[in-house]
Each structure stands twice: as C-alpha cells, then as structure tokens.
Design a protein around this motif. Structure first.
Motif, PDB file in Angstrom:
ATOM      1  N   SER A  57       0.829  -1.208   0.000  1.00  0.00           N
ATOM      2  CA  SER A  57       0.000   0.000   0.000  1.00  0.00           C
ATOM      3  C   SER A  57       0.859   1.252   0.000  1.00  0.00           C
ATOM      4  O   SER A  57       0.582   2.224  -0.719  1.00  0.00           O
ATOM      5  N   LEU A  61       0.851   4.053  -2.958  1.00  0.00           N
ATOM      6  CA  LEU A  61       0.514   5.447  -2.640  1.00  0.00           C
ATOM      7  C   LEU A  61       1.593   6.404  -3.131  1.00  0.00           C
ATOM      8  O   LEU A  61       1.292   7.439  -3.745  1.00  0.00           O
ATOM      9  N   ARG A  65       0.987   9.199  -6.070  1.00  0.00           N
ATOM     10  CA  ARG A  65       1.174  10.628  -5.793  1.00  0.00           C
ATOM     11  C   ARG A  65       2.177  11.257  -6.746  1.00  0.00           C
ATOM     12  O   ARG A  65       2.012  12.396  -7.192  1.00  0.00           O
ATOM     13  N   SER A  74      -7.205   7.134  -1.906  1.00  0.00           N
ATOM     14  CA  SER A  74      -7.530   6.772  -0.524  1.00  0.00           C
ATOM     15  C   SER A  74      -7.620   5.252  -0.432  1.00  0.00           C
ATOM     16  O   SER A  74      -8.414   4.633  -1.144  1.00  0.00           O
TER      17      SER A  74
END
Length: 352
Positions: A57, A61, A65, A74
């Motif tokens: 995760s 992420l 980004r 999310s």
C-alpha cells in the motif's frame, strides 16, 4: 522448466537468473491515459479497498502521488476475509463506498458481477493478459499471483533431492515432528490450498488423515511458519505462501520454496470496479494503471507478487506463471463450504 530442475536450482533461483527485464515503454502513464486523467481530475479522488500488505500500500501510494498528483488515492486496507464482509455489509446498507477493490477470491467477484455490483471495463492491455487471468467481459482482471508451494530450510537439507516430491510423500513417518503448517482457521491461503486440492481430487480425506498423524506444528499464519523454519524449530512445510518466502530470503534468511509434482495452487489477485462508485472516471484510471506493466511492476516488487502482464519484469526468485502447472483455485473460500471443511478438519486432527 520442470519441478526437478527447480529443485536443483535451489527452488526459484535459476528461473530468476534466466529472465531479463522488459524494455521501458515509450510513453509515460499520464500521457498514455491523458483523457482518463483529465476526467479523473474532476472526480478528485479514488477510493481503493485492498488486501495489500502495508508495504505494498505504501509503495502504491507513493507511486500514485508522484504520477497522478491531481487525484487523491484513498486506501482502505483489510485482510481478504475481513474485506469481503465489509463490502457486503455496506452494500446491504445501500452504500457503495469503494471505487475499486483488490481481492483474491474469484468466486466472490463472480457473485458480485451476477448481482450487478461490478462495472465491466476492458483495460488497454486486456488482450495481453492470459485468458484465465481476466473475466471475459472485463468485470475483473488478475494483476498478480502468489504461489502456495512447499518450503524448507536449506541449512537442514542442503540437497533438495531428499525432500518430499509429492503431497503423499509427506505421510512418510520420517517426516513426523518436522512439519510446520499454518492453521486453515486463521490462514486463508492454507484453507484455499486444502479446499482446492480436495475439489480437484488431488488429495482426499484419507490423505488429510495421514497428515494428522505427522505431528504438525500449527501456526496462525505464513509469517510465523517462516520464522519457525528459519529458526530450525521445524524443517519443512507442504505449503507456505511465496510472498513470505521471498520476503524472508530478501532478508538473508535460510528458506527456499519448491514445486511438488502435483503442481502449484496460484492465489490470483484481482481488480474490479464497483458499479455506482463515487468516482467512476478515477476508478477506470486506477484500474488501467494497476493493470499496466508499470503498475504491476510497482506492486510485484513491493508485495512479491508474480505479475500477469507479459511486459512486467518478474521479481527475483519467482518463476513466470506460464512455466508452471497451475492448479486453479476456484472454490468458495470463507463461506459454508469452508466452515464444513474446517469442522471436519478439526475432527480429523482431533482439535475439539
């Protein structure tokens, strides 16, 4: 490559050495999916329910980004057998909170598809992904897999030819008191393994009764089984998830995987979009990105998955799925069939 060659190569090491990384793609992901990215910017966010491990995760992420900074990702992270009832409870309450999910239970996705909960979307590289690893109409796509294979401590067995070749070989009295195994009541991969082998008639309940005489040491999960093998408290196992073995090997720990003659159960990891999710354009973007060669590379490196995209490099120490005899894990895991299995399993192992 045969099972015998795999064992002579100290499990998966030789296969990894024969593979070369795919050439970099000419365009960037924001360029390739420019229209979807523009539409996703209007959504502003995408909600992802996943059974990733924490390190995976985190890697996804960071990748997201850096690549798509104008759309917030999310992540809701749970184990598969917790994620499924969470989603179903939300649906029962009339809510569709996630846009995309990542789970390993194909039969659940079949059920959700039939209920009209999923949106069909054939990703750009749909035709590059092998037929079994995708739903025909694009309702879900497998973007990675782990292997449910045997494992051992090579310090104890430097010559892997002495190891059990078949599941029935583990019934030999010489292995009594040497086997570690994760409890199928707490480890979904072990539950999947047993139910799949029973369904395909590779083992039967007499086989399981024979295993019950071997003084198994049960653990709560694969990570604990690895720890006991590495520590020398037990010597081998008919099943430890390849994720945990590769993670331990990367830390320099003494453990190897190998493939039994019956083949190997592959635990596929699927992506699907929810119909009526709050961010439909961003959902398609996330699905496209995580299905792409670049997206699968991020996930496979962080989570020790075997990618399904042919252009994605295979993480060190893992074989290509196309080189293996795959036993299809297509059973109802976690439902009534699982509870019936566990009840009988406890009786056979005298765990009342």
């Amino acid at each position: 490559m045969t099972k015998r060659l795999l064992m002579k190569a100290a499990a998966f090491g030789l296969v990894a050495g024969l593979l070369t990384p795919a050439a970099a793609l000419a365009d960037t992901l924001p360029e390739r999916f420019a229209d979807l990215y523009e539409a996703a910017k209007k959504d502003g966010e995408v909600v992802f329910y996943t059974s990733y491990r924490q390190e995976t995760s985190t890697a996804v992420l960071e990748f997201w980004r850096n690549t798509f900074p104008d759309v917030r990702l999310s992540i809701v992270q749970k184990q598969t057998l917790d994620l499924i009832p969470t989603i179903e409870a939300e649906k029962a309450a009339g809510r569709t909170n996630p846009d995309v999910t990542f789970i390993s239970q194909r039969f659940i996705l079949n059920s959700w598809r039939d209920k009209g909960w999923l949106t069909a979307h054939k990703v750009r590289d749909f035709d590059k992904i092998s037929g079994y690893f995708r739903e025909d109409n694009g309702y879900f796509t497998a973007v990675g897999a782990t292997l449910l294979s045997a494992a051992y401590n090579p310090k104890v067995y430097p010559d892997p030819s002495v190891l059990p070749n078949k599941i029935s070989d583990f019934l030999d009295p010489k292995w009594k008191g040497k086997i570690v195994f994760s409890d199928p009541r707490t480890a979904s991969s072990q539950l999947t393994w047993f139910q799949t082998l029973l369904a395909h008639k590779i083992i039967d309940w007499d086989t399981i009764a024979g295993l019950a005489k071997q003084d198994f040491l049960f653990t709560r999960g694969n990570a604990e089984s690895v720890r006991l093998l590495v520590a020398g408290e037990r010597d081998l196992s008919p099943l430890i998830s390849s994720q945990n073995v590769i993670t331990a090997r990367e830390k320099g720990q003494s453990i190897e995987s190998y493939i039994l003659e019956e083949g190997v159960v592959a635990n596929e990891q699927y992506l699907a979009i929810f119909e009526g999710g709050p961010h439909p354009a961003a959902a398609k973007l996330l699905l496209e990105v995580l299905s792409s060669a670049e997206g699968q590379e991020v996930v496979s490196k962080a989570g020790s998955y075997i990618p399904t995209h042919p252009d994605t490099p295979i993480p060190g120490g893992l074989p290509r799925l196309s080189d293996l005899k795959i036993i299809v894990a297509d059973q109802d895991i976690g439902g009534e069939a699982s509870e019936a299995f566990l009840q009988k399993f406890d009786e056979v192992f005298n765990r009342q």
